[in-house]
Design an enzyme around this catalytic site. Sequence first.
Site, PDB file in Angstrom:
ATOM      1  N   ARG A  56      92.179  -2.158  47.709  1.00 17.11           N
ATOM      2  CA  ARG A  56      92.286  -1.338  48.927  1.00 17.11           C
ATOM      3  C   ARG A  56      91.037  -1.419  49.807  1.00 17.11           C
ATOM      4  NH1 ARG A  56      95.403  -0.098  45.089  1.00 17.11           N
ATOM      5  NH2 ARG A  56      97.397   0.929  45.403  1.00 17.11           N
TER       6      ARG A  56
ATOM      7  N   PHE B  45      90.614  10.686  56.681  1.00 17.22           N
ATOM      8  CA  PHE B  45      90.415  10.791  55.226  1.00 17.22           C
ATOM      9  C   PHE B  45      90.489   9.390  54.631  1.00 17.22           C
ATOM     10  CE2 PHE B  45      92.269  11.612  50.943  1.00 17.22           C
ATOM     11  CZ  PHE B  45      91.249  12.393  50.429  1.00 17.22           C
TER      12      PHE B  45
ATOM     13  N   ALA C 150      81.509  11.789  46.873  1.00 15.64           N
ATOM     14  CA  ALA C 150      82.641  12.250  47.689  1.00 15.64           C
ATOM     15  C   ALA C 150      82.640  13.772  47.854  1.00 15.64           C
ATOM     16  CB  ALA C 150      83.951  11.793  47.043  1.00 15.64           C
ATOM     17  N   PHE C 151      82.206  14.457  46.825  1.00 17.83           N
ATOM     18  CA  PHE C 151      82.201  15.924  46.857  1.00 17.83           C
ATOM     19  C   PHE C 151      81.350  16.458  48.018  1.00 17.83           C
ATOM     20  CE2 PHE C 151      81.029  20.151  45.112  1.00 17.83           C
ATOM     21  CZ  PHE C 151      82.299  20.604  44.786  1.00 17.83           C
ATOM     22  N   GLU C 152      80.352  15.695  48.447  1.00 19.12           N
ATOM     23  CA  GLU C 152      79.450  16.128  49.527  1.00 19.12           C
ATOM     24  C   GLU C 152      79.990  15.765  50.918  1.00 19.12           C
ATOM     25  OE1 GLU C 152      78.079  14.674  46.605  1.00 19.12           O
ATOM     26  OE2 GLU C 152      77.654  16.735  45.984  1.00 19.12           O
TER      27      GLU C 152
ATOM     28  N   THR D  39      87.507  12.227  31.519  1.00 19.18           N
ATOM     29  CA  THR D  39      87.658  13.693  31.547  1.00 19.18           C
ATOM     30  C   THR D  39      88.391  14.131  32.819  1.00 19.18           C
ATOM     31  OG1 THR D  39      85.630  14.120  32.790  1.00 19.18           O
ATOM     32  CG2 THR D  39      85.408  13.861  30.398  1.00 19.18           C
TER      33      THR D  39
ATOM     34  N   PHE E  12      78.237   7.005  46.031  1.00 18.00           N
ATOM     35  CA  PHE E  12      78.845   6.816  44.710  1.00 18.00           C
ATOM     36  C   PHE E  12      79.888   5.701  44.833  1.00 18.00           C
ATOM     37  CE2 PHE E  12      80.603   7.842  40.661  1.00 18.00           C
ATOM     38  CZ  PHE E  12      79.770   8.767  40.043  1.00 18.00           C
TER      39      PHE E  12
ATOM     40  N   HIS F 250      87.105  15.580  35.326  1.00 19.73           N
ATOM     41  CA  HIS F 250      86.166  15.644  36.455  1.00 19.73           C
ATOM     42  C   HIS F 250      86.799  15.061  37.725  1.00 19.73           C
ATOM     43  CE1 HIS F 250      82.152  15.997  38.155  1.00 19.73           C
ATOM     44  NE2 HIS F 250      82.239  14.767  38.598  1.00 19.73           N
TER      45      HIS F 250
HETATM   46  N1  INI Z   1      81.741  10.957  43.230  1.00 19.12           N
HETATM   47  C1  INI Z   1      82.452   9.969  43.825  1.00 19.12           C
HETATM   48  O1  INI Z   1      82.324   9.762  45.040  1.00 19.12           O
HETATM   49  N2  INI Z   1      83.294   9.212  43.081  1.00 19.12           N
HETATM   50  C2  INI Z   1      83.481   9.405  41.751  1.00 19.12           C
HETATM   51  O2  INI Z   1      84.268   8.669  41.131  1.00 19.12           O
HETATM   52  C3  INI Z   1      82.749  10.444  41.112  1.00 19.12           C
HETATM   53  N3  INI Z   1      82.904  10.659  39.696  1.00 19.12           N
HETATM   54  O3  INI Z   1      83.707   9.997  39.074  1.00 19.12           O
HETATM   55  O4  INI Z   1      82.230  11.514  39.133  1.00 19.12           O
HETATM   56  C4  INI Z   1      81.868  11.222  41.899  1.00 19.12           C
HETATM   57  N4  INI Z   1      81.143  12.220  41.355  1.00 19.12           N
HETATM   58  C5  INI Z   1      80.015  12.805  41.999  1.00 19.12           C
HETATM   59  C6  INI Z   1      80.381  13.927  42.955  1.00 19.12           C
HETATM   60  O5  INI Z   1      81.022  13.445  44.108  1.00 19.12           O
HETATM   61  C7  INI Z   1      79.124  14.684  43.413  1.00 19.12           C
HETATM   62  O6  INI Z   1      78.279  13.818  44.125  1.00 19.12           O
HETATM   63  C8  INI Z   1      78.342  15.294  42.240  1.00 19.12           C
HETATM   64  O7  INI Z   1      79.194  16.066  41.444  1.00 19.12           O
HETATM   65  C9  INI Z   1      77.179  16.194  42.766  1.00 19.12           C
HETATM   66  O8  INI Z   1      77.671  17.265  43.556  1.00 19.12           O
END
Ligand code: INI
Length: 172
Positions: A133, A119, A62-64, A92, A28, A94
């Site tokens: 950055r 990190f 990033a969430f993964e 939002t 992402f 999120h």
């Molecule tokens: N993931 C990111 O790495 N950066 C972001 O800005 C972002 N936004 O804005 O939504 C983002 N979302 C996806 C998230 O990391 C997961 O991949 C997704 O929710 C599936 O689990």
Amino acid sequence: MAGQSKSSAIRGELNATGLRFGVVVSQFNSFITDRLLAGALDALRRSGAADRQIEIVRVPGAFELPLAAKKLAATGRFDSLICIGCILRGETSHYDYVASETARGIQLAQLDTGVPMAFCVLTCDTLEQAIDRAGLKSGNKGYDAALGAIEMARLSQKLANNSSGARARRRR
Ligand code: INI
């Protein structure tokens, strides 16, 4: 540290020779994360790491990062990991969930596994802040994170040796 001279402090050297690194990169915002990855690889190579010592793993967002990092750490193949992502604020809330859970998850993963995890997740309000950055005005945070990963890998080795030495001394 009060009462302790600098020379007696235990610290990790910036020498990556022979260390093994995993770099987990979010796809992402890859326009940014690819630049952070390039900065991290530059720092590892300049510090003595050969390419065969570096494994790169790509995750969707990033969430993964935390789960992939924890699984990599559990293999026992790595002295240190570098987690790279870029979270940009949208309209939002999120952003807040993804940013806080990513940071929390990576911290938990390194505490659970004992493998240091740098990190390198940018959390920015604008794309311009992220570009600054990722190699522009504010340096490259991937480069900085890799130096932290090397330092923590070396420090972890020393702290492990210290505690096994203390156990051996107690047995004597
Ligand atoms: N993931 C990111 O790495 N950066 C972001 O800005 C972002 N936004 O804005 O939504 C983002 N979302 C996806 C998230 O990391 C997961 O991949 C997704 O929710 C599936 O689990």
